[in-house]
Motif scaffolding. Structure first.
Motif, PDB file in Angstrom:
ATOM      1  N   ILE A 214      -1.436  14.782   8.850  1.00 42.40           N
ATOM      2  CA  ILE A 214      -2.095  13.488   8.141  1.00 42.40           C
ATOM      3  C   ILE A 214      -0.632  13.196   7.243  1.00 42.40           C
ATOM      4  O   ILE A 214       0.022  13.986   6.912  1.00 42.40           O
ATOM      5  N   TYR A 215      -0.173  11.709   7.524  1.00 38.15           N
ATOM      6  CA  TYR A 215       0.857  11.162   6.864  1.00 38.15           C
ATOM      7  C   TYR A 215       0.492  10.207   5.739  1.00 38.15           C
ATOM      8  O   TYR A 215      -0.647   9.495   5.892  1.00 38.15           O
ATOM      9  N   LEU A 216       1.325   9.993   4.832  1.00 37.84           N
ATOM     10  CA  LEU A 216       1.217   9.041   3.874  1.00 37.84           C
ATOM     11  C   LEU A 216       2.441   8.374   3.879  1.00 37.84           C
ATOM     12  O   LEU A 216       3.394   8.886   3.467  1.00 37.84           O
ATOM     13  N   ASN A 217       2.288   7.117   4.222  1.00 37.00           N
ATOM     14  CA  ASN A 217       3.503   6.380   4.105  1.00 37.00           C
ATOM     15  C   ASN A 217       4.629   6.488   4.861  1.00 37.00           C
ATOM     16  O   ASN A 217       5.801   6.643   4.772  1.00 37.00           O
TER      17      ASN A 217
ATOM     18  N   ASN B  30       2.473  11.041  -9.851  1.00 30.49           N
ATOM     19  CA  ASN B  30       4.009  10.554  -9.872  1.00 30.49           C
ATOM     20  C   ASN B  30       4.735  10.999  -8.537  1.00 30.49           C
ATOM     21  O   ASN B  30       5.911  10.617  -8.383  1.00 30.49           O
ATOM     22  N   ASP B  31       3.940  11.442  -7.639  1.00 25.37           N
ATOM     23  CA  ASP B  31       4.600  11.678  -6.118  1.00 25.37           C
ATOM     24  C   ASP B  31       5.002  10.229  -5.713  1.00 25.37           C
ATOM     25  O   ASP B  31       4.665   9.358  -5.688  1.00 25.37           O
ATOM     26  N   PRO B  32       6.467  10.258  -5.121  1.00 23.82           N
ATOM     27  CA  PRO B  32       7.240   9.236  -4.823  1.00 23.82           C
ATOM     28  C   PRO B  32       6.675   8.266  -3.652  1.00 23.82           C
ATOM     29  O   PRO B  32       6.662   7.322  -3.304  1.00 23.82           O
ATOM     30  N   LEU B  33       5.764   9.374  -2.732  1.00 22.39           N
ATOM     31  CA  LEU B  33       5.075   8.681  -1.611  1.00 22.39           C
ATOM     32  C   LEU B  33       4.098   7.672  -2.104  1.00 22.39           C
ATOM     33  O   LEU B  33       3.713   6.665  -1.057  1.00 22.39           O
TER      34      LEU B  33
ATOM     35  N   LYS C  34       0.895  -1.371  -4.625  1.00 20.05           N
ATOM     36  CA  LYS C  34       1.090  -1.988  -3.245  1.00 20.05           C
ATOM     37  C   LYS C  34       0.074  -1.260  -2.285  1.00 20.05           C
ATOM     38  O   LYS C  34      -0.527  -0.559  -2.633  1.00 20.05           O
ATOM     39  N   GLU C  35       0.496  -1.810  -0.958  1.00 23.92           N
ATOM     40  CA  GLU C  35      -0.340  -1.325  -0.009  1.00 23.92           C
ATOM     41  C   GLU C  35       0.256  -0.186   0.420  1.00 23.92           C
ATOM     42  O   GLU C  35       1.410   0.153   0.422  1.00 23.92           O
ATOM     43  N   ASN C  36      -0.549   0.750   0.791  1.00 24.51           N
ATOM     44  CA  ASN C  36      -0.191   2.400   1.108  1.00 24.51           C
ATOM     45  C   ASN C  36      -0.706   2.503   2.598  1.00 24.51           C
ATOM     46  O   ASN C  36      -1.581   1.567   3.043  1.00 24.51           O
ATOM     47  N   LEU C  37      -0.322   3.470   3.493  1.00 24.77           N
ATOM     48  CA  LEU C  37      -1.131   3.598   4.785  1.00 24.77           C
ATOM     49  C   LEU C  37      -1.183   5.160   5.025  1.00 24.77           C
ATOM     50  O   LEU C  37      -0.148   6.246   4.682  1.00 24.77           O
ATOM     51  N   ILE C  38      -2.287   5.637   5.035  1.00 23.21           N
ATOM     52  CA  ILE C  38      -2.630   7.176   5.686  1.00 23.21           C
ATOM     53  C   ILE C  38      -2.707   6.887   7.391  1.00 23.21           C
ATOM     54  O   ILE C  38      -3.766   6.106   7.649  1.00 23.21           O
ATOM     55  N   SER C  39      -1.961   7.663   7.859  1.00 20.85           N
ATOM     56  CA  SER C  39      -1.967   7.946   9.500  1.00 20.85           C
ATOM     57  C   SER C  39      -2.241   8.981   9.816  1.00 20.85           C
ATOM     58  O   SER C  39      -2.030  10.059   9.190  1.00 20.85           O
TER      59      SER C  39
END
Length: 159
Positions: A104-107, A139-142, A147-152
């Protein structure tokens, strides 16, 4: 094995008393195959098909497909979600169950891995029945607030 691929009741929510502060992601962009560049925010997925996240891919035109596939969820993370929550310090990402192994990826950054792929050191190991729950600091910089975010989600279905 029963394919319970991505019975994904994907709910991104701050830890709150009642689940009122959440984002439900009912559909995702979907593609079979495997390319780690598909995890990045710069990748253009406009030609990918839309698929329901609460049903497995077998029921959505990919019956009998075993192997790698990717889901991409685009969503806006409004700061009002954080400001209205009871606990303002953590974000919960809940992905129900994913078949069989996943990353699982975040941005574009890897935030979780379950099971292992055939090419991994220990070989293929399924974790299809384990719910995926990830907690991140608000507070995680990810996290891209307002704004738009992406979970892949990179998925391997072993059959």
């Amino acid at each position: 094995m029963h394919k319970f691929l991505l019975c994904l009741l994907l709910a991104i929510s701050l830890a709150v008393r009642a689940q009122v502060n959440r984002i439900d992601l009912a559909t995702a962009k979907f593609k079979t195959g495997d390319d780690v560049s598909w995890s990045t925010t710069s990748y253009n997925d406009k030609d990918w098909i839309k698929i329901k996240s609460n049903d497995n891919w077998d029921h959505q035109g990919f019956a009998g497909y075993d192997g790698f596939a990717w889901y991409r969820f685009h969503f806006r993370l409004n700061s009002s979600l954080k400001n209205a929550s009871f606990w303002k310090d953590s974000l919960r990402i809940f992905l129900a169950k994913i078949d069989d192994a996943d990353e699982i990826y975040l941005n574009g950054s890897l935030i979780s891995k379950n099971g292992s792929f055939p090419s991994d050191k220990d070989g293929y190991i399924t974790t299809w029945s384990r719910p995926r729950e990830i907690h991140l600091s608000t507070n995680d910089p990810l996290l891209l607030w307002d704004k738009e975010n992406l979970i892949s989600v990179r998925v391997y279905d072993g059959g």
